[in-house]
Design an enzyme around this catalytic site. Structure first.
Site, PDB file in Angstrom:
ATOM      1  N   SER A  26       0.815  -1.203   0.000  1.00 29.61           N
ATOM      2  CA  SER A  26       0.000   0.000   0.000  1.00 29.61           C
ATOM      3  C   SER A  26       0.860   1.269   0.000  1.00 29.61           C
ATOM      4  O   SER A  26       1.579   1.522  -0.943  1.00 29.61           O
ATOM      5  CB  SER A  26      -0.941  -0.059   1.209  1.00 29.61           C
ATOM      6  OG  SER A  26      -2.097   0.684   1.022  1.00 29.61           O
TER       7      SER A  26
ATOM      8  N   LYS B   3      -0.619  -4.208  -3.411  1.00 30.12           N
ATOM      9  CA  LYS B   3      -1.936  -3.719  -2.980  1.00 30.12           C
ATOM     10  C   LYS B   3      -2.074  -2.287  -3.458  1.00 30.12           C
ATOM     11  O   LYS B   3      -1.589  -1.364  -2.838  1.00 30.12           O
ATOM     12  CB  LYS B   3      -2.055  -3.822  -1.461  1.00 30.12           C
ATOM     13  CG  LYS B   3      -3.481  -3.835  -0.937  1.00 30.12           C
ATOM     14  CD  LYS B   3      -4.131  -2.492  -1.002  1.00 30.12           C
ATOM     15  CE  LYS B   3      -5.549  -2.535  -0.496  1.00 30.12           C
ATOM     16  NZ  LYS B   3      -6.170  -1.198  -0.503  1.00 30.12           N
TER      17      LYS B   3
ATOM     18  N   GLN C 124      -9.765   1.888  -0.564  1.00 33.52           N
ATOM     19  CA  GLN C 124     -11.074   1.601   0.011  1.00 33.52           C
ATOM     20  C   GLN C 124     -11.495   2.721   0.966  1.00 33.52           C
ATOM     21  O   GLN C 124     -10.649   3.377   1.563  1.00 33.52           O
ATOM     22  CB  GLN C 124     -11.062   0.284   0.804  1.00 33.52           C
ATOM     23  CG  GLN C 124     -10.982  -0.967  -0.045  1.00 33.52           C
ATOM     24  CD  GLN C 124      -9.631  -1.180  -0.683  1.00 33.52           C
ATOM     25  OE1 GLN C 124      -8.589  -0.920  -0.102  1.00 33.52           O
ATOM     26  NE2 GLN C 124      -9.641  -1.626  -1.930  1.00 33.52           N
TER      27      GLN C 124
END
Length: 389
Positions: free
Chosen positions: A299, A324, A328
């Site tokens: 991330s 990733k 979200q």
């Protein structure tokens, strides 16, 4: 809501920072089936009518459970491991896990594309790390209960527990023929931010463990210390860093990347882009830098590593990162339940998507287990070699 900052999110046992504002929707099953917005809901309405009118034991119908089941079925049909619905108890457990400290094993977990529960990263100094859990370990059983078909929230609830108790994990590890059983004694988990170590009085080794809301503030202190010492060589260690708040990564990246240059872009479903540019601190931009990455870098840590590489600020040493690259947000409902939904994806400065691909190192050095000391850390030793030759 965390200052309206955009977040990079990964499903957690111990750490994930979400956009906690949201949409308060008083949804209920009766409204859902009586006001369908798609022809596909007509069958749901028919089933609802049949059960409520003709089922033998109508009093046994628990409408809230039916509502949650219908919602989860709809969400699960999307087949996105990062989009899911959490009931109130699951939401509470999740929110408790991001409040700085709690009792558990100290590992970040998620779902892979096969919906298996996997380890993303064990955190520094935690029982999970000390027991030898590694990124990409697949958890097959928890206390002898199979995880096949298990939701992430259920898995997390089974792994968490009171300090001093033991959880039994059976894992499948890459390059190992047989499953491995690992017993982990749960402890009080305090989420660290970073650690600075000065190597040979000439190299600043910064281990950045996550990008929580204090990360840039803590990094600023360390950066000022490095400048005051006159050190011109830095190892930025993003291994086992599962991500966090994007804005924290942007602020830290701004120490190395000149003002106005893109650190990351967010691409929405309609193709529009939102750029996140360096804020222009740049005081470390001309220092010699090496970045360490591995399979536990995910991330926000992947974005920072990729941005530094795209802007020719540092070689990347280690292994390909987790991959990733989607965003979200958490939508809150008035009964305490929540919907976590993927809304966009991240692109590196040169337009590359990291989702499912990760960031590849410029110098590949694999390590199958966590080293006991710095001398055994081949990736760290390579970074030192690069900076001292």
């Amino acid at each position: 809501m965390i200052n309206k900052k955009n977040l990079l999110i990964i499903s957690p046992i111990i750490l994930s920072l979400f956009f906690l504002g949201g949409l308060y929707i008083g949804a209920n099953l009766d409204y859902l089936v009586s006001n369908p917005t798609d022809p596909g809901f007509k069958k749901l309405k028919q089933v609802y009518k049949e059960l409520t009118q003709n089922y033998l034991n109508k009093d046994d119908i628990i409408f809230k459970k039916a509502e949650y089941g219908a919602i989860k079925g709809f969400v699960d049909s999307i087949n996105d491991q990062y989009t899911y619905f959490m009931e109130p108890d699951e939401t509470k457990d999740f929110l408790d896990s991001i409040n700085g400290s709690f009792e558990g094993i100290g590992a970040e977990v998620g779902l892979n594309e096969d919906k298996q529960i996997i380890v993303i990263a064990p955190l520094e100094g935690t029982p999970a790390q000390k027991a030898g859990l590694l990124p990409q370990d697949i958890i097959l059983t928890i206390n002898e209960t199979s995880t096949a078909g298990m939701t992430l929230e259920k898995g997390v609830s089974l792994i968490k527990g009171k300090k001093g108790t033991v959880v039994n994990l059976t894992i499948k590890r890459e390059n190992e023929k047989e499953p491995i059983i690992i017993l982990i004694e749960r402890g009080l988990i305090k989420i660290p931010v970073l650690k600075l170590n000065i190597i040979n009085n000439s190299i600043a080794h910064i281990k950045l463990f996550n990008f929580n809301e204090n990360a840039s503030e803590e990094f600023n202190k360390v950066a000022q210390q490095i400048l005051s010492l006159g050190i011109d060589k830095i190892i930025l260690d993003l291994r086992y860093n599962p991500g966090g708040i994007l804005q924290e990564a942007v602020e830290i990246g701004s120490w190395f990347i000149e003002k106005g240059k893109i650190i990351a872009s967010e691409q929405y479903s309609d193709g529009t882009l939102k750029n996140y540019n360096s804020l222009g601190n740049g005081q470390l931009a001309n220092l010699n830098l090496v970045v360490l990455i591995n399979k536990g870098s995910a991330s926000a840590s992947e974005i920072l590593a990729g941005a530094l590489f795209d802007h020719n600020k540092a070689p990347l040493v280690g292994e390909t990162t987790f991959g990733k690259g989607t965003v979200q947000v958490l939508k809150n409902f008035n009964d305490g339940s929540t919907l976590r939904v993927t809304v966009s994806k991240w692109l590196l400065p040169k337009g590359t998507s990291i989702n499912k691909e990760g960031v590849k190192p410029t110098i590949l050095i694999k390590m199958d287990k966590i080293p006991k000391n710095d001398k055994q850390d081949l990736q760290l030793q390579k970074a030192i070699e690069i900076l001292t030759k």
